[in-house]
Design an enzyme around this catalytic site. Structure first.
Site, mmCIF file in Angstrom:
data_model
loop_
_atom_site.group_PDB
_atom_site.id
_atom_site.type_symbol
_atom_site.label_atom_id
_atom_site.label_comp_id
_atom_site.label_asym_id
_atom_site.label_seq_id
_atom_site.Cartn_x
_atom_site.Cartn_y
_atom_site.Cartn_z
ATOM 1 N N VAL A 30 0.921 -1.101 -0.006
ATOM 2 C CA VAL A 30 -0.263 0.066 -0.078
ATOM 3 C C VAL A 30 0.797 1.075 -0.071
ATOM 4 O O VAL A 30 1.908 1.366 0.642
ATOM 5 C CB VAL A 30 -0.996 -0.073 1.160
ATOM 6 C CG1 VAL A 30 -1.971 1.093 1.104
ATOM 7 C CG2 VAL A 30 -1.839 -1.273 1.358
ATOM 8 N N CYS A 31 0.543 2.373 -0.948
ATOM 9 C CA CYS A 31 1.205 3.502 -0.804
ATOM 10 C C CYS A 31 2.570 3.237 -0.962
ATOM 11 O O CYS A 31 3.183 2.365 -2.093
ATOM 12 C CB CYS A 31 0.846 4.309 0.450
ATOM 13 S SG CYS A 31 1.240 6.131 0.475
ATOM 14 N N VAL A 32 3.524 3.788 -0.415
ATOM 15 C CA VAL A 32 4.987 3.975 -0.486
ATOM 16 C C VAL A 32 5.643 2.576 -0.034
ATOM 17 O O VAL A 32 6.782 2.452 -0.161
ATOM 18 C CB VAL A 32 5.699 5.026 -0.023
ATOM 19 C CG1 VAL A 32 5.490 6.220 -0.991
ATOM 20 C CG2 VAL A 32 5.443 5.419 1.373
ATOM 21 N N THR A 42 1.740 3.252 -6.694
ATOM 22 C CA THR A 42 2.339 3.836 -5.372
ATOM 23 C C THR A 42 1.452 4.849 -5.312
ATOM 24 O O THR A 42 0.628 5.275 -6.083
ATOM 25 C CB THR A 42 3.745 3.868 -5.258
ATOM 26 O OG1 THR A 42 4.200 4.209 -3.692
ATOM 27 C CG2 THR A 42 4.465 4.942 -6.073
ATOM 28 N N GLY A 101 -2.383 2.276 -4.583
ATOM 29 C CA GLY A 101 -1.983 3.773 -4.386
ATOM 30 C C GLY A 101 -1.777 3.938 -3.022
ATOM 31 O O GLY A 101 -1.632 3.269 -2.208
#
Length: 240
Positions: free
Chosen positions: A113-115, A133, A163
């Site tokens: 998830v995300c970074v 990301t 993202g």
């Protein structure tokens, strides 16, 4: 049926919703002890994994208690990496990256998830893959050998990347649908009343105002610089 082990790797400075969003969905694959209704996937078990069993503080000061450590967690069928500012320090921690690499190489599903995607990348798990990301960091994906694909959730083989922050909920539903069927995923969505109707249609730069984008980027300028430096340090050859 043998256990299906879902593992979330947490670390100081993670973003808690990156973790708790998909945790809420995936933990419902199994039957909670308080419910008597059978689950279509009764042997799913969810593990919260960290270097030690001490509480782990999120980037907003929320303490989360791990259920197991790198040394005593079972082999994982699914591994998930949240993001957050703490990714910078996690990238520099060989024990963390080695654990991600070891479990990711044998897991059925490798997710972020995300970074958190950059932790998968540092472990060599995104090389040659399509990935996503947080939108403000997609330009850094080539540094870990990944190709950016513009989507809220990107699947490439057994690797699911999502993202920023809330998109982790969406990848979790995609996993549930694959494991237990779309109707189970829909039932879980209904149970948690996941029916977003935000007051502003500004959740992606394609929709947000220029002022909102500029403000968000200015607030994240230092975080971007820190992550870029951490990735450069990770890829730099060691001396000696």
């Amino acid at each position: 049926m043998s256990d299906f082990n879902v593992g979330f790797v947490i670390f100081p400075g993670m973003t808690q919703l990156d973790f708790t969003g998909p945790f809420e969905v995936l933990s419902r694959l199994g039957t909670p002890p308080s419910l008597s209704a059978p689950s279509p996937f009764p042997d799913a078990k969810t593990h919260v994994i960290a270097k030690t069993r001490l509480p782990v503080m999120s980037d907003r000061g929320l303490g989360i208690l791990p259920s197991c450590t790198f040394q005593d967690c079972p082999p994982l069928n699914l591994i998930c990496l949240p993001g957050g500012a703490g990714v910078v320090d996690a990238l520099a921690d060989d024990e963390t990256i080695d654990f991600i690499r070891r479990e990711g190489e044998r897991a059925d599903y490798v997710t972020s998830v995300c970074v958190g995607a950059f932790l998968l990348g540092a472990a060599g798990l995104l090389r040659g893959r399509r990935a996503t990301t947080h939108w403000a960091y997609v330009d850094l994906l080539p540094r870990v050998g990944a190709r950016h694909e513009k989507a809220r959730v990107v699947r490439d083989g057994n690797v699911f990347t999502s993202g920023g922050v809330t998109s982790g909920i969406d990848f979790a539903f995609a996993i549930v649908a694959e494991l237990a069927g779309a109707e189970v995923a829909k039932a879980i969505q209904l149970a948690i009343e996941y029916d977003p109707a935000p007051p502003f249609d500004a959740g992606h730069p394609d929709k947000a105002s220029e002022a909102a984008i500029a403000l968000m980027m200015s607030r994240n300028e230092t975080a971007r610089a820190n992550l870029r430096q951490a990735l450069d340090n990770r890829s730099a050859p060691t001396s000696g």
